[in-house]
Design a protein around this motif. Structure first.
Motif, PDB file in Angstrom:
ATOM      1  N   GLU A  97       7.098  -9.718  -4.408  1.00  0.00           N
ATOM      2  CA  GLU A  97       8.141  -8.701  -4.256  1.00  0.00           C
ATOM      3  C   GLU A  97       8.588  -8.114  -5.598  1.00  0.00           C
ATOM      4  N   LYS A  98       7.634  -7.978  -6.507  1.00  0.00           N
ATOM      5  CA  LYS A  98       7.884  -7.371  -7.819  1.00  0.00           C
ATOM      6  C   LYS A  98       7.110  -6.066  -7.987  1.00  0.00           C
ATOM      7  N   GLY A  99       6.385  -5.637  -6.927  1.00  0.00           N
ATOM      8  CA  GLY A  99       5.579  -4.431  -7.005  1.00  0.00           C
ATOM      9  C   GLY A  99       4.185  -4.657  -7.567  1.00  0.00           C
ATOM     10  N   LEU A 100       3.841  -5.903  -7.870  1.00  0.00           N
ATOM     11  CA  LEU A 100       2.532  -6.190  -8.463  1.00  0.00           C
ATOM     12  C   LEU A 100       1.397  -6.055  -7.450  1.00  0.00           C
ATOM     13  N   GLY A 101       1.667  -6.375  -6.186  1.00  0.00           N
ATOM     14  CA  GLY A 101       0.631  -6.311  -5.157  1.00  0.00           C
ATOM     15  C   GLY A 101       0.037  -4.926  -5.014  1.00  0.00           C
ATOM     16  N   LYS A 102       0.884  -3.908  -4.952  1.00  0.00           N
ATOM     17  CA  LYS A 102       0.345  -2.552  -4.771  1.00  0.00           C
ATOM     18  C   LYS A 102      -0.402  -2.068  -6.015  1.00  0.00           C
ATOM     19  N   ILE A 103      -0.036  -2.591  -7.187  1.00  0.00           N
ATOM     20  CA  ILE A 103      -0.754  -2.194  -8.392  1.00  0.00           C
ATOM     21  C   ILE A 103      -2.114  -2.884  -8.455  1.00  0.00           C
ATOM     22  N   LEU A 112     -13.611  -0.442  -6.267  1.00  0.00           N
ATOM     23  CA  LEU A 112     -14.549  -0.497  -5.140  1.00  0.00           C
ATOM     24  C   LEU A 112     -15.042   0.894  -4.754  1.00  0.00           C
ATOM     25  N   PHE A 113     -14.162   1.885  -4.769  1.00  0.00           N
ATOM     26  CA  PHE A 113     -14.624   3.251  -4.500  1.00  0.00           C
ATOM     27  C   PHE A 113     -15.585   3.699  -5.601  1.00  0.00           C
ATOM     28  N   HIS A 114     -15.312   3.320  -6.834  1.00  0.00           N
ATOM     29  CA  HIS A 114     -16.219   3.643  -7.943  1.00  0.00           C
ATOM     30  C   HIS A 114     -17.587   2.966  -7.755  1.00  0.00           C
ATOM     31  N   MET A 115     -17.587   1.776  -7.147  1.00  0.00           N
ATOM     32  CA  MET A 115     -18.825   1.033  -6.893  1.00  0.00           C
ATOM     33  C   MET A 115     -19.589   1.574  -5.678  1.00  0.00           C
ATOM     34  N   GLY A 116     -18.990   2.529  -4.958  1.00  0.00           N
ATOM     35  CA  GLY A 116     -19.697   3.140  -3.841  1.00  0.00           C
ATOM     36  C   GLY A 116     -19.125   2.882  -2.460  1.00  0.00           C
ATOM     37  N   ALA A 117     -18.002   2.205  -2.386  1.00  0.00           N
ATOM     38  CA  ALA A 117     -17.387   1.962  -1.081  1.00  0.00           C
ATOM     39  C   ALA A 117     -17.061   3.293  -0.401  1.00  0.00           C
ATOM     40  N   GLN A 118     -17.368   3.376   0.883  1.00  0.00           N
ATOM     41  CA  GLN A 118     -17.007   4.539   1.684  1.00  0.00           C
ATOM     42  C   GLN A 118     -15.790   4.247   2.553  1.00  0.00           C
ATOM     43  N   LEU A 119     -15.618   2.974   2.884  1.00  0.00           N
ATOM     44  CA  LEU A 119     -14.510   2.546   3.739  1.00  0.00           C
ATOM     45  C   LEU A 119     -14.093   1.151   3.302  1.00  0.00           C
ATOM     46  N   ILE A 120     -12.790   0.959   3.155  1.00  0.00           N
ATOM     47  CA  ILE A 120     -12.236  -0.349   2.825  1.00  0.00           C
ATOM     48  C   ILE A 120     -11.357  -0.762   3.994  1.00  0.00           C
ATOM     49  N   GLY A 139      -2.111   4.094   1.658  1.00  0.00           N
ATOM     50  CA  GLY A 139      -2.889   5.053   2.440  1.00  0.00           C
ATOM     51  C   GLY A 139      -3.690   4.450   3.576  1.00  0.00           C
ATOM     52  N   PHE A 140      -3.640   3.127   3.733  1.00  0.00           N
ATOM     53  CA  PHE A 140      -4.355   2.505   4.846  1.00  0.00           C
ATOM     54  C   PHE A 140      -3.800   3.006   6.170  1.00  0.00           C
ATOM     55  N   LYS A 141      -4.696   3.197   7.116  1.00  0.00           N
ATOM     56  CA  LYS A 141      -4.333   3.630   8.470  1.00  0.00           C
ATOM     57  C   LYS A 141      -4.466   2.449   9.414  1.00  0.00           C
ATOM     58  N   LYS A 167     -11.449   7.050   0.788  1.00  0.00           N
ATOM     59  CA  LYS A 167     -11.114   7.533  -0.552  1.00  0.00           C
ATOM     60  C   LYS A 167     -10.112   8.685  -0.504  1.00  0.00           C
ATOM     61  N   GLY A 168     -10.276   9.554   0.472  1.00  0.00           N
ATOM     62  CA  GLY A 168      -9.393  10.705   0.579  1.00  0.00           C
ATOM     63  C   GLY A 168      -7.953  10.350   0.937  1.00  0.00           C
ATOM     64  N   ASP A 169      -7.738   9.202   1.555  1.00  0.00           N
ATOM     65  CA  ASP A 169      -6.394   8.775   1.941  1.00  0.00           C
ATOM     66  C   ASP A 169      -5.743   7.854   0.916  1.00  0.00           C
ATOM     67  N   PHE A 170      -6.497   7.440  -0.098  1.00  0.00           N
ATOM     68  CA  PHE A 170      -6.015   6.457  -1.062  1.00  0.00           C
ATOM     69  C   PHE A 170      -4.909   7.014  -1.948  1.00  0.00           C
ATOM     70  N   CYS A 171      -3.799   6.311  -1.996  1.00  0.00           N
ATOM     71  CA  CYS A 171      -2.674   6.651  -2.878  1.00  0.00           C
ATOM     72  C   CYS A 171      -2.625   5.581  -3.962  1.00  0.00           C
ATOM     73  N   ASN A 172      -3.067   5.933  -5.161  1.00  0.00           N
ATOM     74  CA  ASN A 172      -3.222   4.996  -6.264  1.00  0.00           C
ATOM     75  C   ASN A 172      -1.892   4.772  -6.985  1.00  0.00           C
ATOM     76  N   PHE A 173      -1.370   3.560  -6.902  1.00  0.00           N
ATOM     77  CA  PHE A 173      -0.105   3.233  -7.571  1.00  0.00           C
ATOM     78  C   PHE A 173      -0.302   2.793  -9.007  1.00  0.00           C
ATOM     79  N   LYS A 174      -1.533   2.687  -9.429  1.00  0.00           N
ATOM     80  CA  LYS A 174      -1.814   2.276 -10.806  1.00  0.00           C
ATOM     81  C   LYS A 174      -1.321   3.334 -11.794  1.00  0.00           C
ATOM     82  N   ASN A 175      -1.348   4.558 -11.370  1.00  0.00           N
ATOM     83  CA  ASN A 175      -1.026   5.656 -12.286  1.00  0.00           C
ATOM     84  C   ASN A 175       0.385   6.198 -12.102  1.00  0.00           C
ATOM     85  N   ARG A 176       1.236   5.424 -11.460  1.00  0.00           N
ATOM     86  CA  ARG A 176       2.609   5.915 -11.228  1.00  0.00           C
ATOM     87  C   ARG A 176       3.583   5.266 -12.147  1.00  0.00           C
TER      88      ARG A 176
END
Length: 176
Positions: A97-103, A112-120, A139-141, A167-176
């Protein structure tokens, strides 16, 4: 894999990590959400036998390090058609509960998307609303709920929820 961002690192699990993994996996408080309130009853030697065969092409157990302290683990499994299943546990309660999980999830998902994942994809206990909140922010559905689909170690019926991410639904929290 060795991904660094700020004071976080995700790296491949190694022989030196097996004692720590055994400690976490045998702790019912850590493992209760996964259906093992009595822990797994495994040894470091058994875990070492598992991780020796890890590869980026099949499956990989990963360690989460924050400020040079092991705080949890992650994993991914590779399936046909570039589908990857992931899992995460922040095992040290002081770091939850420190926000580390989403990062750290953002770090892994981006790689994984960089490695070629199409779906996680992943699943979680329906009662684990904290995790569901994080997955949905990323962004997970939600694609399915399985009510009373399995029993935990105590014989209690459990329900799960399945999630998928493209990939299109991914909201990257690393860059926030």
């Amino acid at each position: 894999m060795n991904i660094k961002y700020d004071q976080l690192c995700i790296r491949n699990a190694e022989k030196k990590d097996c004692e720590q993994l055994a400690k976490w996996w045998n702790d019912g408080k850590v493992m209760a959400h996964a259906g093992f309130p009595n822990g797994l009853g495994t040894t470091a030697t058994e875990i070492e036998k598992q991780i020796v065969n890890d590869s980026d092409e099949t499956r990989r157990r990963l360690m989460i390090v924050y400020k040079n302290t092991l705080i949890g683990e992650m994993s991914f499994y590779v399936y046909e058609n570039a589908k990857y299943e992931i899992g995460i546990k922040i095992c040290e309660f002081d770091y939850q509960e420190k926000g580390l999980g989403k990062i750290v999830l953002s770090m892994l998902i981006e790689e994984l998307f960089h490695m070629g994942a199409q779906l996680i994809f992943l699943d979680t206990n329906l009662n684990n609303t904290r995790a569901q909140h994080v997955y949905e922010k990323l962004g997970f559905k939600r694609i399915a709920i399985h009510c009373d689909s399995w029993k935990n170690q105590l014989g209690e019926l459990q329900s799960t929820v399945d999630y998928e991410l493209t990939k299109g639904d991914f909201c990257n929290f690393k860059n926030r």
